[in-house]
Scaffold this active site. Structure first.
Site, short mmCIF file in Angstrom:
data_model
loop_
_atom_site.label_atom_id
_atom_site.label_comp_id
_atom_site.label_asym_id
_atom_site.label_seq_id
_atom_site.Cartn_x
_atom_site.Cartn_y
_atom_site.Cartn_z
N TYR A 104 -28.95 2.33 -6.06
CA TYR A 104 -28.92 0.88 -6.22
C TYR A 104 -30.33 0.30 -6.02
CZ TYR A 104 -27.68 -3.96 -5.38
OH TYR A 104 -27.62 -5.32 -5.44
N ASP A 176 -23.15 5.73 0.61
CA ASP A 176 -22.85 4.42 0.03
C ASP A 176 -21.64 4.61 -0.89
OD1 ASP A 176 -22.70 2.13 -1.57
OD2 ASP A 176 -24.87 1.87 -1.72
N LYS A 201 -18.28 -6.05 -3.77
CA LYS A 201 -17.83 -5.51 -5.04
C LYS A 201 -16.31 -5.32 -5.04
CE LYS A 201 -22.25 -5.63 -5.55
NZ LYS A 201 -23.12 -4.51 -5.22
C1 LIG Z 1 -24.33 -4.29 -4.57
C2 LIG Z 1 -24.65 -2.98 -3.98
C3 LIG Z 1 -25.34 -2.88 -2.76
C4 LIG Z 1 -25.87 -4.11 -2.03
O1 LIG Z 1 -24.84 -4.91 -1.57
P1 LIG Z 1 -24.96 -6.54 -1.44
O2 LIG Z 1 -23.61 -6.89 -0.96
O3 LIG Z 1 -25.29 -7.06 -2.79
O4 LIG Z 1 -26.04 -6.80 -0.46
C5 LIG Z 1 -25.57 -1.61 -2.26
N1 LIG Z 1 -25.16 -0.51 -2.91
C6 LIG Z 1 -24.48 -0.57 -4.07
C7 LIG Z 1 -24.04 0.68 -4.73
C8 LIG Z 1 -24.21 -1.80 -4.65
O5 LIG Z 1 -23.57 -1.85 -5.83
#
Ligand SMILES: *Cc1c(COP(=O)(O)O)cnc(C)c1O
Length: 385
Positions: A104, A176, A201
């Site tokens: 990301y 993640d 998300k």
């Molecule tokens: C969006 C995202 C992040 C960061 O998260 P935020 O809530 O936008 O701060 C980190 N890792 C992945 C895979 C993401 O899609």
């Protein structure tokens, strides 16, 4: 819900962390919009002192997050990056992190633009073969950072394999899990020490809250994360926690549909003349399809594809023609979105780095929503004709 372990995913999504309000019996956890809590004598309280440290709406959500990831301790943050920030703050100057190369864009940015300044070193490597990790370990390596499937190349990294390497060298492994959600993948069960989510998300799921979360089974890590959460203060407010508690109740239903629609869209794209490569871990010829089948319970609704005419202009032409797929950053909401990683989410990654991982100029990323699939296919057909 007293013993989460006895329940299946959907039951936990609806009940974990949530008990009828003791004061009124309210079924939904109230939004405790309060900064502080009355004490009967100095230091005598009901476990709540000040809302940066604890808030009952947040506690309910943190328990829910922990239960969904089969973990003991959950922590929520003001954003996914707030959660990542907390993990890296467990490290000290001189420590090294081995991270996947195709990650990301915001993670890459906070690692290189914020934490390198404080003397933490980051190596970005191809982890599609986990043996590559071993070769990069030094006596200073303290953290392995895995994102799988990767964004936007949909590379699959073997979590169990990475966990074995991490354990053998006493290195913390953080995954993640944003793309997969706890419905499709449970890194702690595969040996990871920490699982991280951009709750923004799929977990929140309605494109109306920005939030992050961390879950662990380690008491030692939980103590550090709890301290950092309170000391650095990157907490979410109670309103947002309420919205996520509401969203999470349908996580399993939404994910089922994301997976169904994702499979249909991936197969359709593969049959399109204008399309070159379709990146989706559900395809049998995907490089690590075997690992994906083993560690995921479904392949999700994230798909990337490139065009035979491999230019930014060709990609933009397609993106502009979409009627249902909205051109926007982010992913994981009920509505379908499309994006152009090279100029949007991954613009902060230098072009040379992008090309190394195969992120071409025509690459389009789709977050396939939960609309009726027939309508999504009609939209794709007209945009790609
Ligand atoms: C969006 C995202 C992040 C960061 O998260 P935020 O809530 O936008 O701060 C980190 N890792 C992945 C895979 C993401 O899609």
């Amino acid at each position: 819900m007293s013993d989460n372990k006895n329940y299946r995913f959907g039951t936990k999504a609806i009940h974990a962390g949530v008990t009828p309000d003791p004061a009124t019996g309210a079924i939904m956890t109230p939004i405790y919009q309060t900064t502080t809590y009355a004490q009967s004598a100095p230091g005598e309280h009901k476990g709540y002192e000040y809302s940066r440290s604890q808030n009952p709406t947040r506690t309910a959500l943190e328990e829910s997050m922990a239960a969904l990831e089969n973990g003991k301790y959950g922590f929520c943050y003001g954003s996914g990056l707030g959660a990542i920030d907390a993990v890296i703050k467990m490290l000290n100057p001189g420590d090294e992190v081995i991270s996947t190369s195709d990650l990301y864009g915001g993670s890459y940015r906070i690692f290189t633009k914020i934490f390198e300044k404080y003397g933490i070193k980051f190596k970005f490597i191809d982890m599609s073969e986990v043996e590559n990790i071993e070769a990069c370990i030094t006596k200073n390596t303290k953290l392995i950072w895995v994102e799988t499937p990767t964004n936007p190349m949909m590379t699959i990294i073997d979590i169990e394999g990475a966990a074995k390497i991490a354990k053998a060298h006493h290195i913390t492994l953080c995954v993640d899990n944003t793309f997969s959600t706890p419905y499709l993948q449970n890194p702690l069960d595969l040996g990871a020490d920490i699982v991280m989510h951009s709750v923004t998300k799929y977990i929140a799921g309605h494109s109306d809250v920005v939030m992050g979360a961390l879950v662990t089974n380690s008491e030692e890590i939980a103590e550090q994360l709890g301290f950092i959460q309170k000391a650095s203060g990157a907490i979410p407010g109670p309103q947002d926690c309420f919205l996520v508690l509401r969203g999470v109740k349908t996580l399993h239903l939404r994910m089922q549909r994301h997976c169904e629609n994702g499979a249909s869209v991936a197969n359709f794209l593969q049959s399109c003349d204008a399309v070159d490569k379709v990146l989706w871990p559900g395809f049998k010829n995907h490089k690590n399809h075997d690992i994906a089948s083993r560690q995921m319970h479904g392949f999700g609704g994230m798909i990337s594809f490139s065009l035979k005419e491999d230019t930014k202009e060709a990609a933009i032409k397609v993106l502009k023609k979409f009627k249902l797929f909205t051109l926007a950053e982010s992913l994981g909401g009920v509505e379908s979105l499309c994006g152009h990683p090279a100029s949007m989410t991954h613009a902060s990654i230098p072009k040379a780095e992008r090309e190394k991982v195969g992120l071409s100029d025509s690459l389009i990323r789709l977050s396939v929503g939960v609309e009726d699939i027939e309508d999504l296919i009609v939209d794709l057909k007209q945009a790609l004709s």
